[in-house]
Structure formats: structure tokens, C-alpha cells
Design a protein around this motif. Structure first.
Motif, mmCIF file in Angstrom:
data_model
loop_
_atom_site.group_PDB
_atom_site.id
_atom_site.type_symbol
_atom_site.label_atom_id
_atom_site.label_comp_id
_atom_site.label_asym_id
_atom_site.label_seq_id
_atom_site.Cartn_x
_atom_site.Cartn_y
_atom_site.Cartn_z
ATOM 1 N N ASN A 203 -23.098 34.123 70.872
ATOM 2 C CA ASN A 203 -24.044 33.023 70.650
ATOM 3 C C ASN A 203 -24.361 32.292 71.950
ATOM 4 O OD1 ASN A 203 -24.419 33.458 67.921
ATOM 5 N ND2 ASN A 203 -22.780 32.066 67.323
ATOM 6 N N LEU A 204 -23.347 32.052 72.788
ATOM 7 C CA LEU A 204 -23.587 31.418 74.088
ATOM 8 C C LEU A 204 -24.501 32.288 74.949
ATOM 9 C CD1 LEU A 204 -19.965 30.124 74.840
ATOM 10 C CD2 LEU A 204 -21.999 28.692 74.478
ATOM 11 N N ALA A 205 -24.250 33.588 74.941
ATOM 12 C CA ALA A 205 -25.067 34.527 75.721
ATOM 13 C C ALA A 205 -26.508 34.542 75.212
ATOM 14 C CB ALA A 205 -24.466 35.929 75.651
ATOM 15 N N THR A 206 -26.670 34.566 73.911
ATOM 16 C CA THR A 206 -28.001 34.582 73.308
ATOM 17 C C THR A 206 -28.765 33.298 73.622
ATOM 18 O OG1 THR A 206 -27.202 36.016 71.545
ATOM 19 C CG2 THR A 206 -29.255 34.852 71.128
ATOM 20 N N GLU A 207 -28.078 32.173 73.531
ATOM 21 C CA GLU A 207 -28.719 30.897 73.847
ATOM 22 C C GLU A 207 -29.138 30.848 75.311
ATOM 23 O OE1 GLU A 207 -29.796 28.475 71.798
ATOM 24 O OE2 GLU A 207 -29.187 29.927 70.274
ATOM 25 N N LYS A 208 -28.328 31.401 76.200
ATOM 26 C CA LYS A 208 -28.679 31.426 77.615
ATOM 27 C C LYS A 208 -29.915 32.292 77.832
ATOM 28 C CE LYS A 208 -27.742 29.930 81.666
ATOM 29 N NZ LYS A 208 -27.973 28.491 81.907
ATOM 30 N N ALA A 209 -29.976 33.433 77.164
ATOM 31 C CA ALA A 209 -31.149 34.299 77.279
ATOM 32 C C ALA A 209 -32.400 33.576 76.769
ATOM 33 C CB ALA A 209 -30.925 35.598 76.510
ATOM 34 N N LYS A 210 -32.274 32.881 75.660
ATOM 35 C CA LYS A 210 -33.412 32.123 75.114
ATOM 36 C C LYS A 210 -33.826 31.007 76.071
ATOM 37 C CE LYS A 210 -32.427 32.846 70.220
ATOM 38 N NZ LYS A 210 -31.982 32.187 68.967
ATOM 39 N N TYR A 211 -32.844 30.338 76.648
ATOM 40 C CA TYR A 211 -33.128 29.240 77.581
ATOM 41 C C TYR A 211 -33.995 29.717 78.747
ATOM 42 C CZ TYR A 211 -32.348 25.668 81.129
ATOM 43 O OH TYR A 211 -32.525 24.715 82.097
ATOM 44 N N ASN B 254 -35.883 32.306 78.583
ATOM 45 C CA ASN B 254 -36.983 33.063 77.986
ATOM 46 C C ASN B 254 -36.874 34.553 78.303
ATOM 47 O OD1 ASN B 254 -39.277 33.063 76.317
ATOM 48 N ND2 ASN B 254 -40.638 33.114 78.070
ATOM 49 N N HIS B 255 -35.635 35.041 78.345
ATOM 50 C CA HIS B 255 -35.410 36.466 78.580
ATOM 51 C C HIS B 255 -35.555 37.235 77.276
ATOM 52 C CE1 HIS B 255 -32.858 35.604 82.422
ATOM 53 N NE2 HIS B 255 -34.157 35.438 82.621
ATOM 54 N N GLU B 256 -36.154 38.383 77.383
ATOM 55 C CA GLU B 256 -36.405 39.209 76.200
ATOM 56 C C GLU B 256 -35.131 39.856 75.663
ATOM 57 O OE1 GLU B 256 -39.538 42.677 74.803
ATOM 58 O OE2 GLU B 256 -39.584 41.924 76.860
ATOM 59 N N TYR B 257 -34.185 40.158 76.551
ATOM 60 C CA TYR B 257 -32.962 40.860 76.174
ATOM 61 C C TYR B 257 -31.730 40.062 76.581
ATOM 62 C CZ TYR B 257 -36.295 44.697 76.104
ATOM 63 O OH TYR B 257 -37.386 45.475 75.861
ATOM 64 N N VAL B 258 -30.646 40.259 75.848
ATOM 65 C CA VAL B 258 -29.344 39.741 76.254
ATOM 66 C C VAL B 258 -28.668 40.857 77.047
ATOM 67 C CG1 VAL B 258 -27.095 38.928 75.459
ATOM 68 C CG2 VAL B 258 -29.166 38.243 74.237
ATOM 69 N N THR B 259 -28.368 40.563 78.306
ATOM 70 C CA THR B 259 -27.769 41.563 79.192
ATOM 71 C C THR B 259 -26.283 41.286 79.385
ATOM 72 O OG1 THR B 259 -28.194 40.276 81.191
ATOM 73 C CG2 THR B 259 -29.976 41.752 80.443
ATOM 74 N N LEU B 260 -25.634 42.169 80.118
ATOM 75 C CA LEU B 260 -24.223 41.957 80.437
ATOM 76 C C LEU B 260 -24.001 40.653 81.193
ATOM 77 C CD1 LEU B 260 -23.125 45.558 81.473
ATOM 78 C CD2 LEU B 260 -22.519 44.316 79.391
ATOM 79 N N GLU B 261 -24.967 40.272 82.007
ATOM 80 C CA GLU B 261 -24.847 39.027 82.753
ATOM 81 C C GLU B 261 -24.883 37.811 81.820
ATOM 82 O OE1 GLU B 261 -26.903 41.530 83.518
ATOM 83 O OE2 GLU B 261 -26.243 42.178 85.505
ATOM 84 N N SER C 144 -33.053 33.991 88.384
ATOM 85 C CA SER C 144 -33.895 34.791 89.283
ATOM 86 C C SER C 144 -34.432 36.070 88.640
ATOM 87 C CB SER C 144 -33.094 35.165 90.536
ATOM 88 O OG SER C 144 -32.114 36.156 90.231
ATOM 89 N N GLN C 145 -33.998 36.377 87.452
ATOM 90 C CA GLN C 145 -34.370 37.642 86.809
ATOM 91 C C GLN C 145 -35.674 37.523 86.047
ATOM 92 O OE1 GLN C 145 -32.574 40.435 87.669
ATOM 93 N NE2 GLN C 145 -31.844 38.817 89.019
ATOM 94 N N THR C 146 -36.764 37.505 86.779
ATOM 95 C CA THR C 146 -38.083 37.334 86.161
ATOM 96 C C THR C 146 -38.540 38.569 85.380
ATOM 97 O OG1 THR C 146 -39.156 37.985 88.209
ATOM 98 C CG2 THR C 146 -38.838 35.619 87.842
ATOM 99 N N TYR C 147 -37.992 39.742 85.708
ATOM 100 C CA TYR C 147 -38.411 40.950 84.987
ATOM 101 C C TYR C 147 -37.904 40.955 83.549
ATOM 102 C CZ TYR C 147 -33.699 42.836 85.567
ATOM 103 O OH TYR C 147 -32.339 43.018 85.536
ATOM 104 N N LEU C 148 -36.974 40.071 83.234
ATOM 105 C CA LEU C 148 -36.454 40.002 81.877
ATOM 106 C C LEU C 148 -37.250 39.054 80.972
ATOM 107 C CD1 LEU C 148 -32.629 39.708 82.640
ATOM 108 C CD2 LEU C 148 -33.821 41.702 81.767
ATOM 109 N N VAL C 149 -38.219 38.363 81.548
ATOM 110 C CA VAL C 149 -38.942 37.322 80.827
ATOM 111 C C VAL C 149 -39.884 37.930 79.801
ATOM 112 C CG1 VAL C 149 -40.559 35.398 81.065
ATOM 113 C CG2 VAL C 149 -38.745 35.709 82.749
ATOM 114 N N SER C 150 -39.822 37.359 78.621
ATOM 115 C CA SER C 150 -40.695 37.782 77.529
ATOM 116 C C SER C 150 -42.088 37.201 77.709
ATOM 117 C CB SER C 150 -40.105 37.307 76.191
ATOM 118 O OG SER C 150 -40.996 37.580 75.148
ATOM 119 N N ASP C 151 -43.099 37.926 77.252
ATOM 120 C CA ASP C 151 -44.480 37.442 77.323
ATOM 121 C C ASP C 151 -44.794 36.449 76.210
ATOM 122 O OD1 ASP C 151 -45.077 38.951 79.561
ATOM 123 O OD2 ASP C 151 -45.782 40.665 78.385
#
Length: 82
Positions: free
Chosen positions: A21-29, A31-38, A74-81
Motif C-alpha cells: 500500500n505504501l508503494a502504491t501510494e508513492k506511485a500514485k503520488y 503519477n506513475h503508471e506502474y509500481v516498480t521495485l523502487e 526523476s522517473q518521468t518515463y513511468l508517468v501515466s498520461d
């Protein structure tokens, strides 16, 4: 006692759910499309019991958290449209 995988199912673990859940919230924060290992690493490091464990081994939790957050920012390639 039965093995967790004996019935072919992986049973929920409340601690793992918190980390995910923490990882998912960070990805949403971010605006990343995927939850990665990072993102999962961020979830682990910011999960207080695991953070205390790392701290006991001399890990700079604040520095690690900042480094992972900076990397994720810095991971802009993960950003959802969307």
C-alpha cells in the motif's frame, strides 16, 4: 500446521499489505503508471518496523528514503498520461 502454499494459495500477510500500500501510494503520488521495485523499496524503508530493523544495522534511513524518493521523482518515463 499447514504450509501457506500447501493449498495452492498465498495467504495475506498484514505487513506485506502495508508495504504494498505504501508503494502504491508513492506511485500514485508521482503519477506513475506502474509500481516498480523502487516503489516497493520505498514502502519497505518507510514501513516503521522495517525501518527500525535497518536502523539497528546502521542504515541511514533518512538518507536512503531521500535517495529513493529523489530517484522516483526523476522517473518521468513511468508517468501515466491520464
Amino acid at each position: 500446521m499447514r504450509n501457506k502454499l500447501e493449498d495452492g494459495m498465498i495467504h495475506p500477510n498484514p505487513e506485506i499489505e502495508v508495504v504494498i500500500n505504501l508503494a502504491t501510494e508513492k506511485a500514485k503520488y508521482h503519477n506513475h503508471e506502474y509500481v516498480t521495485l523502487e516503489h516497493i523499496l520505498y514502502g519497505l524503508v518507510t514501513y516503521e518496523p522495517f525501518g527500525k530493523f535497518l536502523d539497528a544495522y546502521g542504515v541511514d534511513i533518512e538518507g536512503l528514503t531521500k535517495d529513493v524518493d529523489d530517484y522516483l521523482s526523476s522517473q518521468t518515463y513511468l508517468v501515466s498520461d491520464e
